[in-house]
Structures are given as structure tokens and as C-alpha cells.
Design a protein around this motif. Structure first.
Motif, short mmCIF file in Angstrom:
data_model
loop_
_atom_site.label_atom_id
_atom_site.label_comp_id
_atom_site.label_asym_id
_atom_site.label_seq_id
_atom_site.Cartn_x
_atom_site.Cartn_y
_atom_site.Cartn_z
N LEU A 210 0.82 -1.28 -0.12
CA LEU A 210 0.11 -0.08 0.05
C LEU A 210 0.86 1.05 -0.09
O LEU A 210 0.47 2.29 -0.34
CB LEU A 210 -0.97 0.03 1.19
N ALA A 211 2.05 1.18 0.51
CA ALA A 211 2.93 2.32 0.53
C ALA A 211 3.01 2.64 -0.99
O ALA A 211 3.39 3.94 -1.17
CB ALA A 211 4.17 1.91 1.11
N LEU A 212 3.29 1.71 -2.03
CA LEU A 212 3.13 2.21 -3.44
C LEU A 212 2.01 3.38 -3.81
O LEU A 212 2.54 4.19 -4.42
CB LEU A 212 3.06 1.09 -4.35
N ALA B 293 1.96 -18.07 -2.63
CA ALA B 293 1.52 -17.77 -3.77
C ALA B 293 1.46 -16.14 -3.64
O ALA B 293 1.26 -15.67 -2.39
CB ALA B 293 0.48 -17.93 -4.15
N ARG B 294 1.86 -15.56 -4.56
CA ARG B 294 1.67 -13.88 -4.81
C ARG B 294 1.31 -13.43 -6.17
O ARG B 294 1.72 -14.26 -7.11
CB ARG B 294 3.13 -13.12 -4.20
N LEU B 295 0.74 -12.21 -6.29
CA LEU B 295 0.41 -11.68 -7.44
C LEU B 295 1.68 -10.89 -7.82
O LEU B 295 2.27 -10.24 -7.39
CB LEU B 295 -0.76 -10.68 -7.24
N THR B 296 1.98 -11.25 -9.22
CA THR B 296 2.97 -10.35 -9.93
C THR B 296 2.67 -9.49 -11.23
O THR B 296 1.54 -9.87 -11.76
CB THR B 296 4.03 -11.23 -10.20
N PRO B 297 2.98 -8.43 -11.51
CA PRO B 297 2.52 -7.74 -12.80
C PRO B 297 3.07 -8.87 -14.06
O PRO B 297 3.89 -9.66 -13.99
CB PRO B 297 3.27 -6.62 -12.82
N ALA B 298 1.96 -8.66 -15.09
CA ALA B 298 2.26 -9.56 -16.16
C ALA B 298 2.52 -8.56 -17.51
O ALA B 298 2.74 -9.41 -18.49
CB ALA B 298 1.15 -10.55 -16.42
N ILE C 281 -3.44 -3.67 -4.30
CA ILE C 281 -4.98 -3.45 -3.76
C ILE C 281 -5.31 -4.97 -3.53
O ILE C 281 -6.04 -5.18 -2.23
CB ILE C 281 -5.91 -2.88 -4.89
N ALA C 282 -5.20 -5.92 -4.44
CA ALA C 282 -5.75 -7.41 -3.99
C ALA C 282 -5.17 -7.95 -2.83
O ALA C 282 -5.67 -8.41 -1.92
CB ALA C 282 -5.33 -8.17 -5.27
N GLN C 283 -3.80 -7.78 -2.60
CA GLN C 283 -3.04 -8.06 -1.39
C GLN C 283 -3.81 -7.57 -0.26
O GLN C 283 -3.91 -8.12 0.82
CB GLN C 283 -1.57 -7.85 -1.41
N SER C 284 -3.90 -6.05 -0.29
CA SER C 284 -4.39 -5.48 0.86
C SER C 284 -5.86 -6.02 1.04
O SER C 284 -6.36 -5.98 2.36
CB SER C 284 -4.41 -3.83 0.68
N LEU C 285 -6.62 -6.25 0.17
CA LEU C 285 -7.93 -6.75 0.28
C LEU C 285 -8.03 -8.04 1.39
O LEU C 285 -8.67 -8.29 2.20
CB LEU C 285 -8.75 -6.96 -0.93
N VAL C 286 -6.97 -8.86 0.84
CA VAL C 286 -6.73 -10.29 1.50
C VAL C 286 -6.44 -10.00 3.12
O VAL C 286 -6.71 -10.56 4.00
CB VAL C 286 -5.84 -11.17 1.01
N ALA C 287 -5.24 -8.95 3.28
CA ALA C 287 -5.05 -8.58 4.67
C ALA C 287 -6.13 -7.58 5.29
O ALA C 287 -5.81 -7.57 6.61
CB ALA C 287 -3.47 -7.63 4.23
N GLY C 288 -7.07 -7.30 4.81
CA GLY C 288 -8.05 -6.13 5.23
C GLY C 288 -7.42 -4.95 5.62
O GLY C 288 -7.92 -4.27 6.49
#
Length: 172
Positions: free
Chosen positions: A11-13, A95-100, A113-120
Motif C-alpha cells: 500500500l506504500a506504493l 503464492a503472490r500476485l505479480t505484474p504480467a 490492492i488485491a493483497q491489501s484486500l486479503v490482509a484487510g
């Protein structure tokens, strides 16, 4: 402007991107080579980065319960163009999401955003309600009701305006 601790994780990005524009001073870090380098952007990427930044700002204002600051492309429309891959670690199965894609800012934002949704944590990233600021900040207040990026600056200004307005309305 904020003295707050940066947002957690990726989220710092997003916080850094939104905060490339100092509304009060009228300075845009994306106008500088150093400012663009922080995000891996060339001059030709700036219009898209600005569109993304302002769509993010509108979303962060919504997180704080405020209307959009201007008409923007809906963030969901921009993120629909952000290809992501799921990268799996062969050793531990994580697993992690990465740019394609070759221009990864949009995809990096989508992954954050997706990772922060999972983390709440996504809804805690907000934009300051002060119209001359709209700086992004991570709301660490216990109730999640932070309103300003800085209580010492934007919060103090808002409270002083309210106080003066109340005093101006009092009979002498």
C-alpha cells in the motif's frame, strides 16, 4: 505533508503515487525525472500515471466518506486493464500476485490492492478531507475514523475554521 508512518506493505506504493501531487503548492513530482524514477516511469507514461493517481485519490476519498475531488476514470475500469500472474514458490507453495506486463505500474497497483484486500487493510488507506491537501495516509486509528493526513496541520486548520465560524456567529 503528513508526519504519519507510511502505509503497510505494498500500500506504500499507492500512498506514494497519490502523494506525488502537492495540491497546496501545485507541485507534481511526476514532472521531475527523480519523481518518475521512483515508479519506473518514462515521460510518455506520465499521462496514464496521472489518470491512475487521480482515480486512486477519488477512491481513497470515498474510503474516508467524501465525494470525488473531480471527475475521474473509475478505478475499476483502469484496473481491468492490469494483467496479473499468480507466482507460486516451488519450495513452500506460497503464492503472490505479480505484474504480467512491460509497463507494470498499473499491475503493481492492482496487485497491491488485491493483497491489501486479503490482509484487510485496503479500506484504511484514505485521502485527507482538506480540499487543499487530499494527501493519502494510512488510518491507524482504533476506530478507523481518521479524517486528516496530519492532525497538526490539516486537522488543526479545520478545527480552527470551525471555531472561528462558531465565534463569528455568536452575539457580542
Amino acid at each position: 505533508m503528513s508526519e504519519r508512518v507510511p502505509a503497510p506493505g505494498d500500500l506504500a506504493l499507492i500512498e506514494a503515487l497519490v502523494n506525488t501531487l502537492d495540491i497546496e503548492a501545485g507541485a507534481d513530482a511526476l514532472d521531475t525525472e527523480d519523481g518518475r524514477a521512483l515508479f519506473g516511469l518514462g515521460v510518455h507514461h506520465v499521462p496514464g500515471a496521472r489518470e491512475l493517481r487521480e482515480s486512486l485519490r477519488a477512491t481513497l476519498l470515498a474510503h474516508a466518506g467524501h465525494p470525488a475531488h473531480q471527475d475521474v476514470t473509475p478505478l475499476g475500469d483502469l484496473l481491468a486493464r492490469a494483467p496479473l500472474l499468480i507466482a507460486l514458490d516451488a519450495h513452500d507453495g506460497s503464492a503472490r500476485l505479480t505484474p504480467a506486463d512491460a509497463e507494470p505500474l498499473l499491475s503493481r497497483v492492482a496487485a497491491a490492492i488485491a493483497q491489501s484486500l486479503v490482509a484487510g487493510t485496503w479500506a484504511r488507506l484514505k485521502a485527507c478531507e482538506a480540499p487543499t491537501c487530499h494527501w493519502a495516509y494510512y488510518d491507524r486509528s482504533p476506530a478507523g475514523r481518521g479524517r486528516w493526513c496530519s492532525m497538526a496541520v490539516c486537522g488543526a486548520r479545520a478545527k480552527m475554521r470551525t471555531y472561528r465560524a462558531r465565534r463569528a456567529g455568536e452575539p457580542s
